[in-house]
Design an enzyme around this catalytic site. Structure first.
Site, PDB file in Angstrom:
ATOM      1  N   LYS A 111       0.747  -1.151   0.027  1.00  0.00           N
ATOM      2  CA  LYS A 111      -0.033   0.213  -0.075  1.00  0.00           C
ATOM      3  C   LYS A 111       1.096   1.259  -0.098  1.00  0.00           C
ATOM      4  O   LYS A 111       0.470   2.292  -0.587  1.00  0.00           O
ATOM      5  CB  LYS A 111      -0.879   0.082   1.319  1.00  0.00           C
ATOM      6  CG  LYS A 111      -1.994  -0.824   0.983  1.00  0.00           C
ATOM      7  CD  LYS A 111      -3.209  -0.426   1.985  1.00  0.00           C
ATOM      8  CE  LYS A 111      -4.596  -1.129   1.480  1.00  0.00           C
ATOM      9  NZ  LYS A 111      -5.635  -0.809   2.353  1.00  0.00           N
ATOM     10  N   LYS A 194      -4.479  -9.212  -7.058  1.00  0.00           N
ATOM     11  CA  LYS A 194      -5.663  -9.690  -6.359  1.00  0.00           C
ATOM     12  C   LYS A 194      -6.898  -8.922  -6.439  1.00  0.00           C
ATOM     13  O   LYS A 194      -6.729  -7.840  -6.986  1.00  0.00           O
ATOM     14  CB  LYS A 194      -5.631 -10.133  -4.729  1.00  0.00           C
ATOM     15  CG  LYS A 194      -5.416  -8.595  -3.929  1.00  0.00           C
ATOM     16  CD  LYS A 194      -5.362  -8.866  -2.433  1.00  0.00           C
ATOM     17  CE  LYS A 194      -5.342  -7.490  -1.972  1.00  0.00           C
ATOM     18  NZ  LYS A 194      -5.230  -7.729  -0.557  1.00  0.00           N
ATOM     19  N   LYS A 197     -10.543  -3.337  -3.848  1.00  0.00           N
ATOM     20  CA  LYS A 197     -11.647  -2.190  -4.070  1.00  0.00           C
ATOM     21  C   LYS A 197     -10.929  -0.988  -4.568  1.00  0.00           C
ATOM     22  O   LYS A 197     -11.577  -0.184  -5.192  1.00  0.00           O
ATOM     23  CB  LYS A 197     -12.348  -1.807  -2.578  1.00  0.00           C
ATOM     24  CG  LYS A 197     -12.923  -2.909  -1.776  1.00  0.00           C
ATOM     25  CD  LYS A 197     -13.008  -2.317  -0.362  1.00  0.00           C
ATOM     26  CE  LYS A 197     -13.395  -3.449   0.738  1.00  0.00           C
ATOM     27  NZ  LYS A 197     -12.612  -3.328   1.792  1.00  0.00           N
TER      28      LYS A 197
HETATM   29  P1  TYM Z   1     -10.713  -5.875   3.636  1.00  0.00           P
HETATM   30  O1  TYM Z   1     -11.759  -4.839   4.026  1.00  0.00           O
HETATM   31  O2  TYM Z   1      -9.716  -5.402   2.566  1.00  0.00           O
HETATM   32  O3  TYM Z   1     -11.410  -7.262   3.213  1.00  0.00           O
HETATM   33  C1  TYM Z   1     -12.482  -7.681   3.810  1.00  0.00           C
HETATM   34  C2  TYM Z   1     -12.375  -9.287   3.810  1.00  0.00           C
HETATM   35  O4  TYM Z   1     -12.480  -9.677   2.159  1.00  0.00           O
HETATM   36  C3  TYM Z   1     -11.428 -10.527   2.195  1.00  0.00           C
HETATM   37  N1  TYM Z   1     -10.786 -10.169   0.656  1.00  0.00           N
HETATM   38  C4  TYM Z   1     -10.537 -11.319  -0.142  1.00  0.00           C
HETATM   39  N2  TYM Z   1     -10.902 -12.454  -0.065  1.00  0.00           N
HETATM   40  C5  TYM Z   1     -10.571 -13.107  -1.085  1.00  0.00           C
HETATM   41  N3  TYM Z   1     -10.269 -12.722  -2.327  1.00  0.00           N
HETATM   42  C6  TYM Z   1      -9.946 -11.220  -2.484  1.00  0.00           C
HETATM   43  N4  TYM Z   1      -9.320 -10.731  -3.674  1.00  0.00           N
HETATM   44  C7  TYM Z   1     -10.018 -10.500  -1.140  1.00  0.00           C
HETATM   45  N5  TYM Z   1      -9.939  -9.286  -1.105  1.00  0.00           N
HETATM   46  C8  TYM Z   1     -10.293  -8.750   0.178  1.00  0.00           C
HETATM   47  C9  TYM Z   1     -10.240  -9.940   3.146  1.00  0.00           C
HETATM   48  O5  TYM Z   1      -9.501 -11.075   3.530  1.00  0.00           O
HETATM   49  C10 TYM Z   1     -11.016  -9.920   4.513  1.00  0.00           C
HETATM   50  O6  TYM Z   1     -11.265 -11.001   5.096  1.00  0.00           O
HETATM   51  N6  TYM Z   1      -7.669  -5.829   7.751  1.00  0.00           N
HETATM   52  C11 TYM Z   1      -8.839  -6.470   7.174  1.00  0.00           C
HETATM   53  C12 TYM Z   1     -10.252  -5.730   7.935  1.00  0.00           C
HETATM   54  C13 TYM Z   1      -9.993  -6.017   9.303  1.00  0.00           C
HETATM   55  C14 TYM Z   1     -10.343  -6.999  10.197  1.00  0.00           C
HETATM   56  C15 TYM Z   1     -10.210  -6.804  11.560  1.00  0.00           C
HETATM   57  C16 TYM Z   1     -10.578  -8.301   9.458  1.00  0.00           C
HETATM   58  C17 TYM Z   1      -9.922  -5.010  10.357  1.00  0.00           C
HETATM   59  N7  TYM Z   1      -9.876  -5.505  11.646  1.00  0.00           N
HETATM   60  C18 TYM Z   1     -10.452  -7.891  12.268  1.00  0.00           C
HETATM   61  C19 TYM Z   1     -10.665  -9.447  10.699  1.00  0.00           C
HETATM   62  C20 TYM Z   1     -10.491  -9.234  11.906  1.00  0.00           C
HETATM   63  C21 TYM Z   1      -9.286  -5.733   5.761  1.00  0.00           C
HETATM   64  O7  TYM Z   1      -8.515  -4.825   5.248  1.00  0.00           O
HETATM   65  O8  TYM Z   1     -10.257  -6.368   4.949  1.00  0.00           O
END
Ligand code: TYM
Length: 342
Positions: A111, A194, A197
């Site tokens: 990032k 991957k 968003k």
């Molecule tokens: P975030 O918002 O990027 O993504 C949310 C969830 O979607 C999954 N994900 C994917 N899975 C498969 N293929 C993809 N291309 C893909 N892109 C995203 C992510 O693995 C995630 O499960 N850091 C986390 C948010 C967070 C969190 C937490 C998660 C903050 N605190 C505590 C679990 C527990 C994040 O940025 O997710």
């Protein structure tokens, strides 16, 4: 007690990766675990967010949980900033976690890119806040996509170091739950990246609210290859796809894995069904399936997003329940650390 915590950032463009890698699994796990599902708005602001848009995006994530089928009566849905324990424990973890640990985080490196001096300090300590999210509730299991694995390892390290430093047995060491046929959904344009968003191209992702025409157009334009779909002999002994085979045809196997996940099948079943066919024919089947699975959910999300008071009410009520669960944990933490409470 088995307790789940997971979160999604409200940064817009919720996509198929978020759904297949995370949100759909939330729905499946809710029968076996006590669940806390968070909209992590404090994580979102580690990069600039337009304040008005952040409010709308927060409702969008909440609506996606509800439309996918999370039951807000049995489980907790809330947004992170409404429960102060996250920030409080996040600070304490900033003092437990080590700079060397954070320096190894690949997501930060991706990032920040070449711009390390200019990104926010929040982006750097982001994984400490994520550990606080999970451990403020002593959650034991965390369903996520594959890209969050390293952050969860850090959470485990923080839990262990805290317990060790303060000679307590306060935090459990949580387990990641990485489930399904599409734990890492790739971009539709470039199989080496991957699905995300923030990709500037809308054609790189299918969003949870795309209408049928848009889904059809994106799948039609998705990169594939001119070869036919192989049979199950390409799979390894346990039915999984060897890395070297995936690397040869990343776009092809991405589309096939998406199909498997949407249809709730294994890759071997999909290869069995489509062996010897070309991608033009396969893409038509994938479009029909994606529209069938995503269409009703997208429509429900739109309906919920128009029903602001309902969604905001769920978040408020969820925040109250979450705060009540975190409160005794924070008291234990303050005692362990030696913070005087008068
Ligand atoms: P975030 O918002 O990027 O993504 C949310 C969830 O979607 C999954 N994900 C994917 N899975 C498969 N293929 C993809 N291309 C893909 N892109 C995203 C992510 O693995 C995630 O499960 N850091 C986390 C948010 C967070 C969190 C937490 C998660 C903050 N605190 C505590 C679990 C527990 C994040 O940025 O997710």
């Amino acid at each position: 007690m088995k307790r789940i915590f997971s979160g999604v950032q409200p940064t817009g463009n919720l996509h198929l990766g978020n759904y297949l890698g995370a949100i759909r699994n939330f729905v499946r796990l809710q029968n076996d675990y006590e669940c806390i599902f968070c909209v992590v708005d404090m994580h979102a602001i580690t990069v600039w967010q337009d304040p008005k848009q952040l409010v709308l995006n927060t409702r969008e994530v909440a609506a996606s949980y509800l439309a996918a089928g999370v039951d807000p009566k049995r489980h907790i849905i809330f947004n992170q900033s409404q429960v102060s324990a996250h920030a409080e424990l996040g600070w304490i973890f900033n003092c437990v976690s080590r700079i060397g640990w954070l320096n190894r985080m690949t997501q930060f490196k991706d990032k920040a890119g070449k711009n390390k001096e200019k990104v926010s300090t929040g982006l750097y300590v982001y994984p400490n806040l994520m550990a606080a999210d999970i451990l403020a509730y002593k959650a034991t299991h965390v369903p996520v996509g594959e890209d969050q694995k390293q952050h969860l390892e850090l959470t485990r390290d923080i839990a262990l170091k805290f317990n060790n430093d303060f000679k307590v047995d306060l935090f459990p060491v949580p387990e990641p739950l990485i489930m399904g046929a599409a734990t890492r959904v790739m971009s539709l344009r470039d199989g080496s990246k991957k699905m995300s968003k923030s990709d500037p191209s809308d054609y790189s992702r299918i969003t949870m609210m795309d209408d049928a025409d848009t889904v059809a157009k994106k799948i039609r334009k998705a990169t594939s290859d001119p070869h036919l779909i192989p049979g199950i002999e390409v799979l390894g002994e346990n039915g999984s796809l060897p890395d070297e085979i995936r690397k040869e045809r990343p776009e092809a196997f991405n589309l096939l894995s998406i199909y498997a996940a949407l249809q709730d099948q294994e890759l071997k079943d999909v290869l069995g069904e489509f062996e010897g066919k070309g991608f033009a024919e396969f893409k038509q089947s994938l479009t029909d399936l994606a529209v069938e699975k995503l269409g009703p959910m997208g429509a429900e999300m739109k309906r919920l997003m128009d029903d602001q008071s309902y969604v905001d009410g769920i978040l408020k009520e969820g925040a109250g329940r979450a705060a009540a669960l975190a409160e005794p944990v924070m008291r234990e933490v303050y005692d362990a650390v030696g913070f005087l409470r008068s």
